[in-house]
Design a protein around this motif. Structure first.
Motif, PDB file in Angstrom:
ATOM      1  N   ILE A 215       0.991  -1.175  -0.035  1.00 23.20           N
ATOM      2  CA  ILE A 215      -0.049   0.013  -0.067  1.00 23.20           C
ATOM      3  C   ILE A 215       0.657   1.321  -0.198  1.00 23.20           C
ATOM      4  O   ILE A 215       1.707   1.527   1.026  1.00 23.20           O
ATOM      5  CB  ILE A 215      -0.849  -0.047   1.299  1.00 23.20           C
ATOM      6  CG1 ILE A 215      -1.888  -1.240   1.214  1.00 23.20           C
ATOM      7  CG2 ILE A 215      -1.915   1.273   1.126  1.00 23.20           C
ATOM      8  CD1 ILE A 215      -2.843  -1.427   2.395  1.00 23.20           C
ATOM      9  N   TYR A 216       0.698   2.073  -1.137  1.00 24.03           N
ATOM     10  CA  TYR A 216       1.573   3.369  -0.922  1.00 24.03           C
ATOM     11  C   TYR A 216       0.871   4.285  -0.748  1.00 24.03           C
ATOM     12  O   TYR A 216      -0.334   4.573  -0.991  1.00 24.03           O
ATOM     13  CB  TYR A 216       2.106   3.629  -2.617  1.00 24.03           C
ATOM     14  CG  TYR A 216       3.050   2.569  -3.229  1.00 24.03           C
ATOM     15  CD1 TYR A 216       4.224   2.233  -2.659  1.00 24.03           C
ATOM     16  CD2 TYR A 216       2.774   1.879  -4.562  1.00 24.03           C
ATOM     17  CE1 TYR A 216       5.111   1.311  -3.130  1.00 24.03           C
ATOM     18  CE2 TYR A 216       3.654   0.974  -4.954  1.00 24.03           C
ATOM     19  CZ  TYR A 216       4.898   0.812  -4.280  1.00 24.03           C
ATOM     20  OH  TYR A 216       5.708  -0.220  -4.749  1.00 24.03           O
ATOM     21  N   SER A 217       1.676   5.186   0.106  1.00 29.21           N
ATOM     22  CA  SER A 217       0.810   6.476   0.704  1.00 29.21           C
ATOM     23  C   SER A 217       1.586   7.737   0.359  1.00 29.21           C
ATOM     24  O   SER A 217       2.837   7.781   0.471  1.00 29.21           O
ATOM     25  CB  SER A 217       1.111   6.204   2.423  1.00 29.21           C
ATOM     26  OG  SER A 217       0.629   7.439   2.939  1.00 29.21           O
ATOM     27  N   TYR A 218       0.651   8.517  -0.145  1.00 31.59           N
ATOM     28  CA  TYR A 218       1.270   9.896  -0.663  1.00 31.59           C
ATOM     29  C   TYR A 218       0.219  10.992  -0.349  1.00 31.59           C
ATOM     30  O   TYR A 218      -1.099  10.692   0.061  1.00 31.59           O
ATOM     31  CB  TYR A 218       1.060   9.918  -2.401  1.00 31.59           C
ATOM     32  CG  TYR A 218       2.100   9.306  -3.100  1.00 31.59           C
ATOM     33  CD1 TYR A 218       3.234   9.939  -3.603  1.00 31.59           C
ATOM     34  CD2 TYR A 218       2.012   7.871  -3.022  1.00 31.59           C
ATOM     35  CE1 TYR A 218       4.327   9.144  -4.334  1.00 31.59           C
ATOM     36  CE2 TYR A 218       3.184   7.137  -3.932  1.00 31.59           C
ATOM     37  CZ  TYR A 218       4.092   7.852  -4.272  1.00 31.59           C
ATOM     38  OH  TYR A 218       5.191   7.265  -5.091  1.00 31.59           O
ATOM     39  N   PHE A 219       0.719  12.259   0.044  1.00 32.97           N
ATOM     40  CA  PHE A 219      -0.083  13.239   0.444  1.00 32.97           C
ATOM     41  C   PHE A 219       0.029  14.413  -0.661  1.00 32.97           C
ATOM     42  O   PHE A 219       1.065  14.370  -1.503  1.00 32.97           O
ATOM     43  CB  PHE A 219       0.495  13.854   1.802  1.00 32.97           C
ATOM     44  CG  PHE A 219       0.460  12.816   2.915  1.00 32.97           C
ATOM     45  CD1 PHE A 219      -0.818  12.757   3.790  1.00 32.97           C
ATOM     46  CD2 PHE A 219       1.395  11.884   3.231  1.00 32.97           C
ATOM     47  CE1 PHE A 219      -0.801  11.833   4.465  1.00 32.97           C
ATOM     48  CE2 PHE A 219       1.071  11.208   4.285  1.00 32.97           C
ATOM     49  CZ  PHE A 219      -0.001  11.029   4.826  1.00 32.97           C
ATOM     50  N   LYS A 220      -0.803  15.213  -0.569  1.00 39.07           N
ATOM     51  CA  LYS A 220      -1.067  16.192  -1.679  1.00 39.07           C
ATOM     52  C   LYS A 220       0.139  17.217  -1.620  1.00 39.07           C
ATOM     53  O   LYS A 220       0.578  17.728  -2.559  1.00 39.07           O
ATOM     54  CB  LYS A 220      -2.237  16.939  -1.470  1.00 39.07           C
ATOM     55  CG  LYS A 220      -2.646  17.756  -3.145  1.00 39.07           C
ATOM     56  CD  LYS A 220      -3.933  18.010  -3.222  1.00 39.07           C
ATOM     57  CE  LYS A 220      -4.024  18.881  -4.778  1.00 39.07           C
ATOM     58  NZ  LYS A 220      -5.485  19.146  -4.869  1.00 39.07           N
TER      59      LYS A 220
END
Length: 251
Positions: A215-220
């Motif tokens: 599960i890859y986690s990115y923020f804006k």
């Protein structure tokens, strides 16, 4: 024939153009409406008010109901970006996105459905129904071409404090990670979460078994919303510790 790695820049470029066309239609007078098929009212016993409490600042007003949309998510996101006479656009208003797309596993999937018999003493009959196909005309290139414009639109929906979690497995996670870096910015990558599971029936005669998803986690951007999660200590751990130290951080 070009390798998939050589095709990747053009796949991303074409996907961005497709997303731009969707956003242009959303900003015009063209509207793709959502048709209401069913309204679900919480039961009398449920504490439904909790559904609308403690909303982040950028979330929709508390009077707006939750919405479950059935259909192609590209069309659904186009409608959410455009808004309508009865609903405002959700551009830059979504705080959290979690997606579990197909994995390019090159297989068709079915689900089992139990049918109740007319006679009570008989056991329910179980049948298989087609669920979805994870096969692509041009292989992985077609899969990535499907995914890119959707990721671009998801970024448009994210609020300035929003985050996205993308659930994949070993089939394409390397390629999708590169695309996520391009769409959301490599600097906004936050974590690679490993979800492990048991696979007793998987062959281990010639390789190690696949026993985890990614599960890859990115923020804006840097000003993202984050709330540290806690869980209580076990009674064995607390004894003889002080009750005031009854929480442990999961971060």
């Amino acid at each position: 024939m070009k390798s998939l790695l050589e095709q990747l820049p053009s796949i991303v470029a074409e996907g961005k153009k497709e997303a731009e066309r969707v956003m242009e239609r959303a900003e015009s007078n063209y509207r793709l409406g959502l048709q209401t098929r069913e309204l679900v009212v919480p039961s009398r016993d449920s504490n439904w008010q909790d559904m609308f409490r403690q909303k982040p600042q950028s979330a929709a007003p508390a009077s707006d109901p939750n919405t479950l949309i059935y259909g192609d998510n590209l069309l659904a996101m186009a409608a959410l970006l455009a808004g309508s006479d009865s609903a405002q656009s959700l551009r830059s208003k979504v705080d959290l996105i979690y997606i579990d797309p197909p994995y390019d596993s090159k297989a068709d999937y079915r689900t089992k459905i139990s049918l109740s018999e007319s006679q009570i003493e008989q056991r329910p009959t179980t049948i298989e129904q087609f669920a979805y196909s994870d096969t692509w005309v041009e292989g992985t290139a077609s899969y990535l071409s499907m995914l890119v414009p959707r990721l671009v639109l998801m970024r448009e929906l994210l609020s300035e404090r929003g985050s996205i979690y993308v659930h994949l497995d070993w089939h394409v996670n390397g390629y999708v990670r590169a695309i996520l870096d391009e769409v959301f910015g490599k600097q906004n990558f936050r974590n690679e979460i490993i979800w492990t599971y048991f696979g007793f029936k998987r062959s281990t005669t010639r390789k190690f078994p696949q026993k985890h998803d990614t599960i890859y986690s990115y923020f804006k951007n840097e000003d993202y919303y984050w709330k540290t999660q806690y869980k209580p200590h076990s009674a064995e751990y607390l004894n003889p510790h002080s009750p005031s130290k009854s929480l442990i951080s999961l971060s």
